[in-house]
Design a protein around this motif. Structure first.
Motif, PDB file in Angstrom:
ATOM      1  N   HIS A  83       0.839  -1.197   0.000  1.00 13.60           N
ATOM      2  CA  HIS A  83       0.000   0.000   0.000  1.00 13.60           C
ATOM      3  C   HIS A  83       0.875   1.248   0.000  1.00 13.60           C
ATOM      4  O   HIS A  83       0.668   2.167  -0.804  1.00 13.60           O
ATOM      5  N   ALA A  84       1.855   1.294   0.870  1.00 15.72           N
ATOM      6  CA  ALA A  84       2.754   2.452   0.950  1.00 15.72           C
ATOM      7  C   ALA A  84       3.529   2.637  -0.353  1.00 15.72           C
ATOM      8  O   ALA A  84       3.697   3.769  -0.821  1.00 15.72           O
ATOM      9  N   ALA A  85       3.988   1.544  -0.943  1.00 20.07           N
ATOM     10  CA  ALA A  85       4.753   1.631  -2.191  1.00 20.07           C
ATOM     11  C   ALA A  85       3.897   2.205  -3.314  1.00 20.07           C
ATOM     12  O   ALA A  85       4.357   3.047  -4.096  1.00 20.07           O
ATOM     13  N   PHE A  86       2.644   1.762  -3.401  1.00 23.31           N
ATOM     14  CA  PHE A  86       1.765   2.297  -4.443  1.00 23.31           C
ATOM     15  C   PHE A  86       1.544   3.791  -4.235  1.00 23.31           C
ATOM     16  O   PHE A  86       1.641   4.586  -5.160  1.00 23.31           O
ATOM     17  N   PHE A  87       1.245   4.197  -3.009  1.00 28.03           N
ATOM     18  CA  PHE A  87       0.942   5.608  -2.769  1.00 28.03           C
ATOM     19  C   PHE A  87       2.176   6.499  -2.755  1.00 28.03           C
ATOM     20  O   PHE A  87       2.058   7.722  -2.669  1.00 28.03           O
ATOM     21  N   ALA A  88       3.359   5.924  -2.943  1.00 22.91           N
ATOM     22  CA  ALA A  88       4.583   6.697  -3.114  1.00 22.91           C
ATOM     23  C   ALA A  88       4.871   6.992  -4.586  1.00 22.91           C
ATOM     24  O   ALA A  88       5.810   7.719  -4.897  1.00 22.91           O
ATOM     25  N   THR A  89       4.047   6.453  -5.485  1.00 21.61           N
ATOM     26  CA  THR A  89       4.277   6.641  -6.914  1.00 21.61           C
ATOM     27  C   THR A  89       3.712   7.977  -7.405  1.00 21.61           C
ATOM     28  O   THR A  89       2.801   8.553  -6.803  1.00 21.61           O
ATOM     29  N   ASP A  90       4.241   8.444  -8.526  1.00 23.37           N
ATOM     30  CA  ASP A  90       3.737   9.664  -9.152  1.00 23.37           C
ATOM     31  C   ASP A  90       2.280   9.480  -9.594  1.00 23.37           C
ATOM     32  O   ASP A  90       1.483  10.413  -9.519  1.00 23.37           O
ATOM     33  N   GLU A  91       1.942   8.299 -10.055  1.00 21.88           N
ATOM     34  CA  GLU A  91       0.577   8.016 -10.502  1.00 21.88           C
ATOM     35  C   GLU A  91      -0.410   8.190  -9.351  1.00 21.88           C
ATOM     36  O   GLU A  91      -1.469   8.812  -9.508  1.00 21.88           O
ATOM     37  N   ALA A  92      -0.074   7.660  -8.194  1.00 20.99           N
ATOM     38  CA  ALA A  92      -0.954   7.791  -7.034  1.00 20.99           C
ATOM     39  C   ALA A  92      -1.043   9.246  -6.592  1.00 20.99           C
ATOM     40  O   ALA A  92      -2.129   9.726  -6.234  1.00 20.99           O
ATOM     41  N   ALA A  93       0.062   9.971  -6.625  1.00 21.74           N
ATOM     42  CA  ALA A  93       0.046  11.386  -6.254  1.00 21.74           C
ATOM     43  C   ALA A  93      -0.882  12.172  -7.180  1.00 21.74           C
ATOM     44  O   ALA A  93      -1.620  13.056  -6.732  1.00 21.74           O
ATOM     45  N   ALA A  94      -0.862  11.829  -8.460  1.00 24.70           N
ATOM     46  CA  ALA A  94      -1.746  12.501  -9.420  1.00 24.70           C
ATOM     47  C   ALA A  94      -3.209  12.179  -9.133  1.00 24.70           C
ATOM     48  O   ALA A  94      -4.076  13.060  -9.224  1.00 24.70           O
TER      49      ALA A  94
END
Length: 101
Positions: free
Chosen positions: A63-74
């Motif tokens: 979960h943390a790894a996904f939300f650390a991505t640019d895609e998740a930030a967008a």
């Protein structure tokens, strides 16, 4: 796949934006990811601007790894303008169930 991390989020959309919030969440292209094995969107029957999301992940690290991505930030950046306030989270780990949509 085993779910070891999850949560239930309650989001309040800006007045009249509940439909837009639901549509945004359901169209999120990267969810569920391979590690997000539960992604359920619902809404309050009494208040259409109150939206609930239940997520189940293979691990907290995934979960943390996904939300650390640019895609998740967008995704989060596009989500924020729809919200009246910060989402409320509850510690929930999905363990099973049934869905037929």
């Amino acid at each position: 796949m085993t779910v070891t991390h999850g949560f239930h989020a309650t989001m309040t959309a800006l007045p009249g934006k509940g439909d837009e919030l639901v549509a945004f969440l359901l169209a999120a292209p990267s969810l569920p990811s391979a590690d997000c094995v539960v992604f359920l969107v619902g809404r309050s029957a009494a208040d259409p601007d109150t939206v609930h999301v239940t997520e189940g992940w293979t691990s907290e690290a995934a979960h943390a790894a996904f939300f650390a991505t640019d895609e998740a930030a967008a995704l989060v950046a596009r989500l924020q303008p729809l919200l009246a306030d910060e989402p409320q989270y509850a510690d929930v780990v999905p363990v099973g169930g049934k869905a037929a949509f």
